[in-house]
Design an enzyme around this catalytic site. Structure first.
Site, PDB file in Angstrom:
ATOM      1  N   ASN A 186     -10.500  -2.608  -6.262  1.00  0.00           N
ATOM      2  CA  ASN A 186      -9.719  -1.906  -7.243  1.00  0.00           C
ATOM      3  C   ASN A 186     -10.391  -1.607  -8.750  1.00  0.00           C
ATOM      4  OD1 ASN A 186      -6.428  -3.111  -5.952  1.00  0.00           O
ATOM      5  ND2 ASN A 186      -7.780  -1.322  -5.344  1.00  0.00           N
TER       6      ASN A 186
ATOM      7  N   ASP B  18       0.815  -1.329  -0.064  1.00  0.00           N
ATOM      8  CA  ASP B  18       0.034  -0.043   0.137  1.00  0.00           C
ATOM      9  C   ASP B  18       0.862   1.298  -0.020  1.00  0.00           C
ATOM     10  OD1 ASP B  18      -2.234   1.528  -0.028  1.00  0.00           O
ATOM     11  OD2 ASP B  18      -2.736   1.045   2.141  1.00  0.00           O
TER      12      ASP B  18
HETATM   13  C1  FPP Z   1      -2.016   0.303  -3.517  1.00  0.00           C
HETATM   14  O1  FPP Z   1      -1.413   1.548  -3.661  1.00  0.00           O
HETATM   15  C2  FPP Z   1      -1.524  -0.513  -4.379  1.00  0.00           C
HETATM   16  C3  FPP Z   1      -2.319  -1.073  -5.355  1.00  0.00           C
HETATM   17  C4  FPP Z   1      -3.771  -1.064  -5.458  1.00  0.00           C
HETATM   18  C5  FPP Z   1      -1.632  -1.896  -6.444  1.00  0.00           C
HETATM   19  C6  FPP Z   1      -0.285  -2.394  -6.169  1.00  0.00           C
HETATM   20  C7  FPP Z   1       0.310  -2.796  -7.456  1.00  0.00           C
HETATM   21  C8  FPP Z   1       1.714  -2.761  -7.689  1.00  0.00           C
HETATM   22  C9  FPP Z   1       2.594  -2.635  -6.379  1.00  0.00           C
HETATM   23  C10 FPP Z   1       2.565  -2.808  -8.726  1.00  0.00           C
HETATM   24  C11 FPP Z   1       2.025  -3.709  -9.851  1.00  0.00           C
HETATM   25  C12 FPP Z   1       2.189  -5.186  -9.328  1.00  0.00           C
HETATM   26  C13 FPP Z   1       2.696  -6.160  -9.646  1.00  0.00           C
HETATM   27  C14 FPP Z   1       2.747  -7.503  -9.259  1.00  0.00           C
HETATM   28  C15 FPP Z   1       3.940  -5.981 -10.806  1.00  0.00           C
HETATM   29  P1  FPP Z   1      -2.444   2.699  -3.623  1.00  0.00           P
HETATM   30  O2  FPP Z   1      -2.744   2.923  -4.963  1.00  0.00           O
HETATM   31  O3  FPP Z   1      -3.745   2.602  -2.547  1.00  0.00           O
HETATM   32  O4  FPP Z   1      -1.869   3.649  -2.614  1.00  0.00           O
HETATM   33  P2  FPP Z   1      -2.562   5.065  -1.939  1.00  0.00           P
HETATM   34  O5  FPP Z   1      -3.184   4.301  -0.675  1.00  0.00           O
HETATM   35  O6  FPP Z   1      -1.173   5.771  -1.381  1.00  0.00           O
HETATM   36  O7  FPP Z   1      -3.586   5.803  -2.778  1.00  0.00           O
END
Ligand code: FPP
Length: 248
Positions: free
Chosen positions: A75, A27
């Protein structure tokens, strides 16, 4: 941090007492980008680099299963452009990393409603899982279009169908049987659950499987998460006393 520090930290680990299964809620990509006045997608791109680091570290140390929460059922409700960018990142990851997984003995698996994924991700995902299915080094388990309650609902539906069709008797329904109907069938439950970015929530991740997992929360945003901090968490895990509700 320099490589000397890295070596020192890793040397302190008892490699015979590593968590067998590590599960991570990655996250903070969005906030990382926001802090730097960048587009959220740049945060996910940087986050994908951290994914590569964590996979490499787990493989090198000897962690047997690594489950990453890469895309939740919720998501799908993000702006179309962000969902598309995440799908592109996943496709690129699968295309670029499959040769490496074959070289290093990693088996790829996925949990969640993967049929919801666009074909641009589903095809390379299925191909990579097929190509790596005989690997025995480490299982990289990607949670994609995943939600814990949805997974349990699907399992309950299949169990009740099997009872109805006479395949199993309701008297055999127990915890082990339920585990075997989940997407994680055949995998050990996570020993260690980590969430980055300061949030202290489970967010519908592996609800059944984390019953006895040791929980770790760090304020570090996922793109800033380093190998040293990961090894520190593994060291802290080894200092904890896991009693499973019993007296030691
Ligand atoms: C949460 O951060 C993260 C995600 C919803 C996606 C996770 C994806 C990756 C780490 C990259 C791609 C994955 C792979 C396996 C190559 P957020 O966007 O919710 O962060 P925030 O809470 O700060 O908005």
């Amino acid at each position: 941090m320099n490589s000397k520090k890295q070596a020192d930290l890793t040397e302190k680990l008892d490699l015979s007492r590593l968590p067998v299964h590590v599960a991570i809620i990655m996250d903070g990509n969005g906030r990382w980008a926001q802090k730097k006045l960048m587009n959220r997608v740049t945060g996910h791109e940087k986050g994908a680099e951290t994914v590569r680091m964590v996979v490499k570290t787990c493989r090198e140390l000897g962690v047997k299963v690594l489950t990453l929460y890469a895309f939740s059922t919720e998501n799908w409700q993000r702006p179309k452009i962000e969902v598309a960018a995440l799908m592109t990142l996943l496709r690129k990851f699968l295309e670029n990393e499959t040769p490496e997984m074959l070289k290093t003995g990693i088996r790829l698996r996925a949990i969640g409603e993967i049929d919801m994924l666009p074909d641009s991700v589903l095809s390379p995902l299925k191909e990579s899982m097929k190509k790596t299915m005989d690997n025995t080094g480490m299982t990289l388990n990607l949670a994609l279009s995943y939600g814990g309650r949805a997974e349990i609902s699907r399992a309950v539906k299949r169990i009740s169908q099997d009872v109805k069709n006479g395949i199993i008797d309701s008297s055999v329904v127990n915890e082990d049987l339920i585990s075997g109907y989940l997407d994680t069938a055949g995998m050990p439950d996570p020993d260690l659950l980590l969430r980055t970015s300061g949030e202290k929530r489970i967010s519908n991740f592996l609800l059944w499987q984390i019953a006895y997992a040791e929980m770790f929360f760090t304020d570090t945003l996922w793109p800033d998460f380093t190998r040293d901090e990961f090894v520190d968490i593994l060291l802290e895990y080894q200092r904890r006393n896991r009693t499973y509700g019993k007296v030691t």
